[in-house]
Design a protein around this motif. Structure first.
Motif, PDB file in Angstrom:
ATOM      1  N   ILE A 196       0.838  -1.196   0.000  1.00 36.49           N
ATOM      2  CA  ILE A 196       0.000   0.000   0.000  1.00 36.49           C
ATOM      3  C   ILE A 196       0.874   1.247   0.000  1.00 36.49           C
ATOM      4  CG2 ILE A 196      -0.357  -0.193   2.507  1.00 36.49           C
ATOM      5  CD1 ILE A 196      -3.090   1.191   2.056  1.00 36.49           C
ATOM      6  N   MET A 197       0.591   2.126  -0.963  1.00 33.65           N
ATOM      7  CA  MET A 197       1.313   3.388  -1.127  1.00 33.65           C
ATOM      8  C   MET A 197       0.345   4.538  -0.889  1.00 33.65           C
ATOM      9  SD  MET A 197       4.245   2.085  -2.171  1.00 33.65           S
ATOM     10  CE  MET A 197       5.051   3.663  -2.428  1.00 33.65           C
ATOM     11  N   GLY A 198       0.830   5.610  -0.263  1.00 38.79           N
ATOM     12  CA  GLY A 198      -0.011   6.769  -0.015  1.00 38.79           C
ATOM     13  C   GLY A 198       0.348   7.940  -0.905  1.00 38.79           C
ATOM     14  N   ALA A 199      -0.462   8.982  -0.848  1.00 37.67           N
ATOM     15  CA  ALA A 199      -0.177  10.205  -1.581  1.00 37.67           C
ATOM     16  C   ALA A 199       1.101  10.827  -1.027  1.00 37.67           C
ATOM     17  CB  ALA A 199      -1.341  11.179  -1.449  1.00 37.67           C
ATOM     18  N   GLU A 200       1.834  11.561  -1.891  1.00 40.11           N
ATOM     19  CA  GLU A 200       3.121  12.115  -1.474  1.00 40.11           C
ATOM     20  C   GLU A 200       2.981  13.126  -0.338  1.00 40.11           C
ATOM     21  OE1 GLU A 200       5.293  13.531  -4.899  1.00 40.11           O
ATOM     22  OE2 GLU A 200       4.620  11.818  -6.065  1.00 40.11           O
ATOM     23  N   ASP A 201       1.865  13.857  -0.296  1.00 35.51           N
ATOM     24  CA  ASP A 201       1.731  14.882   0.730  1.00 35.51           C
ATOM     25  C   ASP A 201       1.211  14.336   2.062  1.00 35.51           C
ATOM     26  OD1 ASP A 201      -0.682  14.296  -0.481  1.00 35.51           O
ATOM     27  OD2 ASP A 201      -1.473  16.335  -0.352  1.00 35.51           O
ATOM     28  N   LYS A 202       0.334  13.335   2.005  1.00 30.52           N
ATOM     29  CA  LYS A 202      -0.306  12.843   3.236  1.00 30.52           C
ATOM     30  C   LYS A 202       0.147  11.445   3.638  1.00 30.52           C
ATOM     31  CE  LYS A 202      -4.528  15.520   2.422  1.00 30.52           C
ATOM     32  NZ  LYS A 202      -5.980  15.459   2.152  1.00 30.52           N
TER      33      LYS A 202
END
Length: 247
Positions: A196-202
């Motif tokens: 699982i990867m998240g958004a770069e900012d959050k």
């Protein structure tokens, strides 16, 4: 702007598209809409996992000047899948599934690049949320070099529920996060698993992190705090490939 997707406009046309089971990326509805037909549309949309945004009529006018009646639907470029259908099928085929889940990634070019890497690495499916996420439009397909025409994309109404389903199905879940406990190469990628990867900012949301089996980080030696999400995804995906082919 039409997001390079086919559009359907007019309340009755959109109702018929939903009832026909067309894959719809999103629907824009003007904020102050009030009519018997619009109430019928909202009734049809109940229980459907289609993102709906209430917007000023000016935004819809920028998409089409035709008689839209305050409603525009964007038809998806692909047919979305559901996790509950894909997981049993893969196990029945004797596969050792590898999924990639994207939590809050909204940039279509990053999404397309991740999809291209997934296809090259033999990933079995990408999982995205129905809301606050990219959709599969022409730009994403182009950036993916056509991978999104063949790689299954699961659009789920709730990522937390999707993660729980994967865990109940025997998947090991690894999250990439700057809060990671250790280097990404120390995680176990060999069995059925989801990265699982998240958004770069959050980053990955806390609710989803709480369900993960391992939190890993990619070591950083420069002054910039994070990698582009498509690059980071590629690093983890190919570590999974390395471990799984070694096995």
């Amino acid at each position: 702007m039409t997001d390079n997707n086919e559009i359907i406009f007019g309340i009755r046309a959109v109702i018929e598209a939903v009832q026909a089971g067309k894959d719809i990326d999103k629907i824009l509805i003007k904020k102050d809409i009030q009519s018997e037909l619009s109430r019928e549309l909202f009734t049809v949309l109940k229980g459907k996992h289609i993102p709906v945004s209430r917007v000023p009529v000016e935004r819809i006018n920028r998409i089409t000047r035709k008689n839209h009646q305050g409603v525009v639907a964007f038809i998806s470029s692909i047919t979305y899948q559901r996790i509950e259908d894909i997981v049993p099928f893969l196990f029945e085929q004797g596969k050792n599934p590898l999924f990639v889940m994207l939590d809050g990634v909204t940039d279509v070019r990053n999404f397309g690049a991740i999809a291209r890497t997934c296809e090259c690495a033999g990933v079995d499916a990408i999982v995205i949320p129905a809301k606050n996420s990219v959709t599969v439009n022409a730009d994403a397909i182009k950036t993916s070099a056509g991978a999104l025409h063949t790689l299954p994309v699961c659009r789920e109404p709730n990522l937390k529920d999707a993660l729980q389903y994967l865990k109940n199905s025997g998947f090991h879940v690894v999250a990439a996060t700057e809060k990671g406990d250790y280097d990404y190469v120390k995680a176990d990628y060999t069995g059925p698993m989801c990265i699982i990867m998240g958004a770069e900012d959050k980053g990955v949301s806390y609710d989803n992190l709480a369900l993960c089996d391992e939190w890993v980080k990619i070591p950083m030696f420069g002054t910039i705090e994070s990698l582009n999400v498509s690059v980071a995804a590629g690093i983890l995906i190919y570590e999974a490939v390395r471990q799984r082919t070694r096995e």
